[in-house]
Design a protein around this motif. Sequence first.
Motif, PDB file in Angstrom:
ATOM      1  N   ARG A 110       5.267  -4.670  -5.602  1.00  0.00           N
ATOM      2  CA  ARG A 110       5.152  -6.123  -5.767  1.00  0.00           C
ATOM      3  C   ARG A 110       6.432  -6.705  -6.362  1.00  0.00           C
ATOM      4  NH1 ARG A 110       0.826  -7.331  -9.311  1.00  0.00           N
ATOM      5  NH2 ARG A 110       0.999  -9.445  -8.547  1.00  0.00           N
ATOM      6  N   GLU A 141       8.454   1.787   2.765  1.00  0.00           N
ATOM      7  CA  GLU A 141       7.865   0.457   2.914  1.00  0.00           C
ATOM      8  C   GLU A 141       6.580   0.330   2.096  1.00  0.00           C
ATOM      9  OE1 GLU A 141       7.228  -2.746   6.445  1.00  0.00           O
ATOM     10  OE2 GLU A 141       6.839  -0.649   6.950  1.00  0.00           O
ATOM     11  N   LYS A 142       5.779   1.372   2.097  1.00  0.00           N
ATOM     12  CA  LYS A 142       4.547   1.366   1.310  1.00  0.00           C
ATOM     13  C   LYS A 142       4.867   1.219  -0.174  1.00  0.00           C
ATOM     14  CE  LYS A 142       0.372   3.977   0.382  1.00  0.00           C
ATOM     15  NZ  LYS A 142      -0.292   5.246   0.409  1.00  0.00           N
ATOM     16  N   ASP A 194       5.886  -2.365  -0.899  1.00  0.00           N
ATOM     17  CA  ASP A 194       4.721  -3.244  -0.894  1.00  0.00           C
ATOM     18  C   ASP A 194       3.921  -3.094  -2.195  1.00  0.00           C
ATOM     19  OD1 ASP A 194       5.417  -4.085   1.658  1.00  0.00           O
ATOM     20  OD2 ASP A 194       3.907  -2.827   2.669  1.00  0.00           O
TER      21      ASP A 194
END
Length: 181
Positions: free
Chosen positions: A72, A65-66, A69
């Motif tokens: 972008r 998930e990081k 994120d």
Amino acid sequence: MRADAARNLAVVLRTGARLLAQDPRTSLAAIATAADVDRTTLHRHFATRKALLSAVFQAKLDSSEKVLDEARLTAAPVAVALHRYVEGIIPVSREWPVDTRHMMQQDPAASVRRDQLSARVDAFVQRAADEGHLRSDIPLSWARAVLDQLVDTGAHRFPEIDAAQAADLVVDTFLNGLGNR
């Protein structure tokens, strides 16, 4: 959590991920031995093998998930976002080598979360197609499967290649192998 306890937990999770990737039936005792912690330490954190497996999945999903994120995927130019994603996800795949697609079937919460993260990559592939970066005669599901295989190949078949170089190869292969000409 004390620093040594946190360190032990991290070692147990990473060791568990590695051993469970090799054999999904690996016992807690084998994981404790390989992590160089006693079984009571392991059982203090994870009462069952299923609890450990769930924690490994959550750690992999947190890392994934990081990466999503930071890549972008909806805002950066497609080639830039793709490179960021691949360069970030290859180390995650190397660090947490468990196959989440098959093994997560036993953990419905993790499976739902994995599907949500996967949908973000699907939307990115759709965006790449909509913006003309992918050939229109290639089904999106095919393009996504190819991307997943390229990432897996970069992560596991060529572990000696650093993540940035592997990302260069994956992006070039994906966009030029499937890209509009």
